[in-house]
Design a protein around this motif. Sequence first.
Motif, PDB file in Angstrom:
ATOM      1  N   ARG A 212      39.432  39.497  36.325  1.00 11.69           N
ATOM      2  CA  ARG A 212      38.163  38.805  36.561  1.00 11.69           C
ATOM      3  C   ARG A 212      38.184  37.412  35.935  1.00 11.69           C
ATOM      4  NH1 ARG A 212      34.942  41.059  33.227  1.00 11.69           N
ATOM      5  NH2 ARG A 212      36.601  42.258  32.229  1.00 11.69           N
ATOM      6  N   THR A 213      37.595  36.460  36.632  1.00  8.29           N
ATOM      7  CA  THR A 213      37.541  35.092  36.112  1.00  8.29           C
ATOM      8  C   THR A 213      36.333  34.964  35.182  1.00  8.29           C
ATOM      9  OG1 THR A 213      36.348  34.392  38.110  1.00  8.29           O
ATOM     10  CG2 THR A 213      38.730  34.089  38.090  1.00  8.29           C
ATOM     11  N   THR A 214      36.480  35.555  34.011  1.00 10.20           N
ATOM     12  CA  THR A 214      35.428  35.568  33.004  1.00 10.20           C
ATOM     13  C   THR A 214      35.994  35.036  31.687  1.00 10.20           C
ATOM     14  OG1 THR A 214      35.980  37.866  32.507  1.00 10.20           O
ATOM     15  CG2 THR A 214      34.175  37.492  34.057  1.00 10.20           C
ATOM     16  N   PRO A 215      35.140  34.642  30.754  1.00  9.65           N
ATOM     17  CA  PRO A 215      35.624  34.006  29.515  1.00  9.65           C
ATOM     18  C   PRO A 215      36.662  34.803  28.745  1.00  9.65           C
ATOM     19  CG  PRO A 215      33.270  33.629  29.737  1.00  9.65           C
ATOM     20  CD  PRO A 215      33.652  34.569  30.855  1.00  9.65           C
ATOM     21  N   VAL A 216      36.546  36.150  28.716  1.00 13.75           N
ATOM     22  CA  VAL A 216      37.476  36.945  27.930  1.00 13.75           C
ATOM     23  C   VAL A 216      38.914  36.800  28.421  1.00 13.75           C
ATOM     24  CG1 VAL A 216      37.287  39.076  29.290  1.00 13.75           C
ATOM     25  CG2 VAL A 216      37.749  39.208  26.822  1.00 13.75           C
ATOM     26  N   LYS A 217      39.100  36.446  29.690  1.00 12.98           N
ATOM     27  CA  LYS A 217      40.447  36.312  30.255  1.00 12.98           C
ATOM     28  C   LYS A 217      41.106  34.973  29.906  1.00 12.98           C
ATOM     29  CE  LYS A 217      40.310  40.318  32.368  1.00 12.98           C
ATOM     30  NZ  LYS A 217      41.164  41.435  31.929  1.00 12.98           N
ATOM     31  N   LEU A 238      51.127  28.887  40.971  1.00 22.25           N
ATOM     32  CA  LEU A 238      50.361  29.923  40.290  1.00 22.25           C
ATOM     33  C   LEU A 238      49.333  30.504  41.250  1.00 22.25           C
ATOM     34  CD1 LEU A 238      49.285  31.446  37.736  1.00 22.25           C
ATOM     35  CD2 LEU A 238      47.868  29.421  37.293  1.00 22.25           C
ATOM     36  N   ARG A 239      49.262  31.837  41.308  1.00 18.92           N
ATOM     37  CA  ARG A 239      48.240  32.532  42.099  1.00 18.92           C
ATOM     38  C   ARG A 239      47.343  33.327  41.156  1.00 18.92           C
ATOM     39  NH1 ARG A 239      51.734  35.123  47.163  1.00 18.92           N
ATOM     40  NH2 ARG A 239      52.054  33.172  48.305  1.00 18.92           N
ATOM     41  N   ILE A 240      46.047  33.225  41.358  1.00 17.76           N
ATOM     42  CA  ILE A 240      45.077  33.944  40.537  1.00 17.76           C
ATOM     43  C   ILE A 240      44.297  34.910  41.417  1.00 17.76           C
ATOM     44  CG2 ILE A 240      43.018  33.744  39.081  1.00 17.76           C
ATOM     45  CD1 ILE A 240      44.064  31.003  38.183  1.00 17.76           C
ATOM     46  N   CYS A 241      44.383  36.198  41.092  1.00 21.83           N
ATOM     47  CA  CYS A 241      43.669  37.242  41.844  1.00 21.83           C
ATOM     48  C   CYS A 241      42.485  37.725  41.015  1.00 21.83           C
ATOM     49  CB  CYS A 241      44.595  38.413  42.139  1.00 21.83           C
ATOM     50  SG  CYS A 241      46.080  38.003  43.070  1.00 21.83           S
ATOM     51  N   GLY A 242      41.285  37.563  41.534  1.00 20.81           N
ATOM     52  CA  GLY A 242      40.097  37.998  40.816  1.00 20.81           C
ATOM     53  C   GLY A 242      38.942  37.049  41.050  1.00 20.81           C
ATOM     54  N   VAL A 243      37.748  37.548  40.835  1.00 20.01           N
ATOM     55  CA  VAL A 243      36.539  36.716  40.946  1.00 20.01           C
ATOM     56  C   VAL A 243      35.690  36.971  39.709  1.00 20.01           C
ATOM     57  CG1 VAL A 243      36.512  36.738  43.468  1.00 20.01           C
ATOM     58  CG2 VAL A 243      35.271  38.503  42.203  1.00 20.01           C
ATOM     59  N   GLY A 244      34.769  36.052  39.436  1.00 19.89           N
ATOM     60  CA  GLY A 244      33.908  36.225  38.274  1.00 19.89           C
ATOM     61  C   GLY A 244      33.058  35.000  38.019  1.00 19.89           C
ATOM     62  N   SER A 245      32.480  34.961  36.840  1.00 20.12           N
ATOM     63  CA  SER A 245      31.488  33.940  36.506  1.00 20.12           C
ATOM     64  C   SER A 245      32.070  32.547  36.341  1.00 20.12           C
ATOM     65  CB  SER A 245      30.765  34.333  35.217  1.00 20.12           C
ATOM     66  OG  SER A 245      31.692  34.447  34.138  1.00 20.12           O
ATOM     67  N   ASP A 247      34.426  31.085  38.364  1.00 12.93           N
ATOM     68  CA  ASP A 247      35.108  30.599  39.573  1.00 12.93           C
ATOM     69  C   ASP A 247      34.985  29.084  39.738  1.00 12.93           C
ATOM     70  OD1 ASP A 247      35.992  33.091  40.217  1.00 12.93           O
ATOM     71  OD2 ASP A 247      34.562  33.447  41.822  1.00 12.93           O
ATOM     72  N   ARG A 248      33.775  28.580  39.745  1.00 15.86           N
ATOM     73  CA  ARG A 248      33.558  27.137  39.963  1.00 15.86           C
ATOM     74  C   ARG A 248      34.204  26.302  38.869  1.00 15.86           C
ATOM     75  NH1 ARG A 248      27.377  25.866  41.956  1.00 15.86           N
ATOM     76  NH2 ARG A 248      27.476  26.939  43.981  1.00 15.86           N
ATOM     77  N   GLU A 249      33.996  26.713  37.632  1.00 17.26           N
ATOM     78  CA  GLU A 249      34.538  25.978  36.492  1.00 17.26           C
ATOM     79  C   GLU A 249      36.057  25.869  36.565  1.00 17.26           C
ATOM     80  OE1 GLU A 249      35.094  26.888  31.738  1.00 17.26           O
ATOM     81  OE2 GLU A 249      33.313  27.669  32.763  1.00 17.26           O
ATOM     82  N   LEU A 253      38.476  22.582  37.109  1.00 23.28           N
ATOM     83  CA  LEU A 253      39.531  22.236  36.155  1.00 23.28           C
ATOM     84  C   LEU A 253      40.859  22.017  36.869  1.00 23.28           C
ATOM     85  CD1 LEU A 253      40.592  21.893  33.269  1.00 23.28           C
ATOM     86  CD2 LEU A 253      40.841  24.402  33.149  1.00 23.28           C
ATOM     87  N   VAL A 254      41.171  22.873  37.822  1.00 24.60           N
ATOM     88  CA  VAL A 254      42.413  22.720  38.596  1.00 24.60           C
ATOM     89  C   VAL A 254      42.415  21.395  39.339  1.00 24.60           C
ATOM     90  CG1 VAL A 254      43.630  23.624  40.619  1.00 24.60           C
ATOM     91  CG2 VAL A 254      42.920  25.175  38.802  1.00 24.60           C
TER      92      VAL A 254
END
Length: 439
Positions: A212-217, A238-245, A247-249, A253-254
């Motif tokens: 999940r794209t959340t702060p803990v990760k 790089l590939r990122i699998c997951g969604v979360g809070s 995403d936009r941020e 950054l990318v």
Amino acid sequence: MRVTFLIHNAYGVGGTIRTTCNLSGALADLGHEVEVVSVFRHLAAPRFAYDKRVNLRHLVDTDRKSPGYEGGHPEFALPSADFPRGDHRYHEYSALTDRRIAALLAELDTDVVVGTRPGLNVQIARQAPAHVVRVGQEHLSLDAHTHRLSLTLRRVYRGLDAVTTTTRADADAYRRRMWLPGVRVSVLPNSVPDPGIEPSDCSAPRIVAVGRTTPVKRYPDLIGAFAQVAARRPDWGLRICGVGSQDRELKALVAELGLADRVTFLGNVTPVEPVMADASILVMSSRMESFGMALVEAMRVGLPVVSTDCPHGPREIISHGVDGLLVPPGDVDALAAALLELIDDGDRRRRMGREGLRKGARYDPEPIAEQCAALFQELLDTRAGTLAAPARSAAAFPRAAAHTVRDLAGASATRARRVPGALRRRLRALLGRSWPRRS
């Protein structure tokens, strides 16, 4: 034996959902009768494929496309009185879930009931019938809970027969910091089946991250580390699998770092193993992991892994330098260096991948289901009084505060004051001596 799992939502994606799906099917393979009861159902069909022998049902229908949708039920808008406020899912529970869960537990015709998150474990401890063995699974970790929730668990979990954790470190934390007399604390790792696909040959210039794209990760750390990798090795992606809070941020950054053509956000991917097998390294940048299921999933397709050495799971899964590399949490430079170390040494990368493939087999569902079934049977035997035990042991005491006479007789006065009043009175009668009163 008959086993019932109670889960928040069996129809979504996530580590708890997947491991419950895996374990229920493996227990069915062993000849046990298994059902999974989902508090909520938000989709017509589950995202993971449950074994056909597992009975899957739900208590509250939140699928807006379903004719049975209950989001407008008058009790749905009333706050829960049973689900603990300290559980971060509290806002999803209501008077309706209170009533449905209480009715389920009151009518249980099963040998063992298993909760899969703290709030549900609390309801099982308080409401499940006395004849049913009550097990609370911990799929996060004690450190991940708020102080408020931990206090609730310390008090209410005494009504359980056992608590299982996914790591030894978390089991040690429960034994050290929670006072749960008579409650067995056991380690039960998550299981990951053989995906049945060709493992990676570790030659593709791709890194994959799953979660999940959340702060803990700590994905900003990963993206920062990958920026260093991209500057040195422009052919790698790089590939990122997951969604979360976040995403936009993270996408912003990318873009800011000029990596939009090198970093791909794939969203939720099920199954995820084919994406992993199409890469050469799995990376995990978390500040905390209760287990680290993605690490095992990667090993099962022959990927070496690079992970932060965060509490609790990675260090129990990864053998540093053998099947992966561990780096300090929050150290972006160390994360980049570890990735470059494997990128620059193809032979080592492939060797680690082969070692990971061997280790991943340890987490096959069958042996873990056998371990789980053995635990349940021991708890059932203890309940039935068929295991050898001191004549005045747990069975002689109130269930929620069971302990051996010897242990309590040898306790200090300070600890004894924490023993509930009913148990102190029983001890006075059994031991024939005075017992310290509350100060």
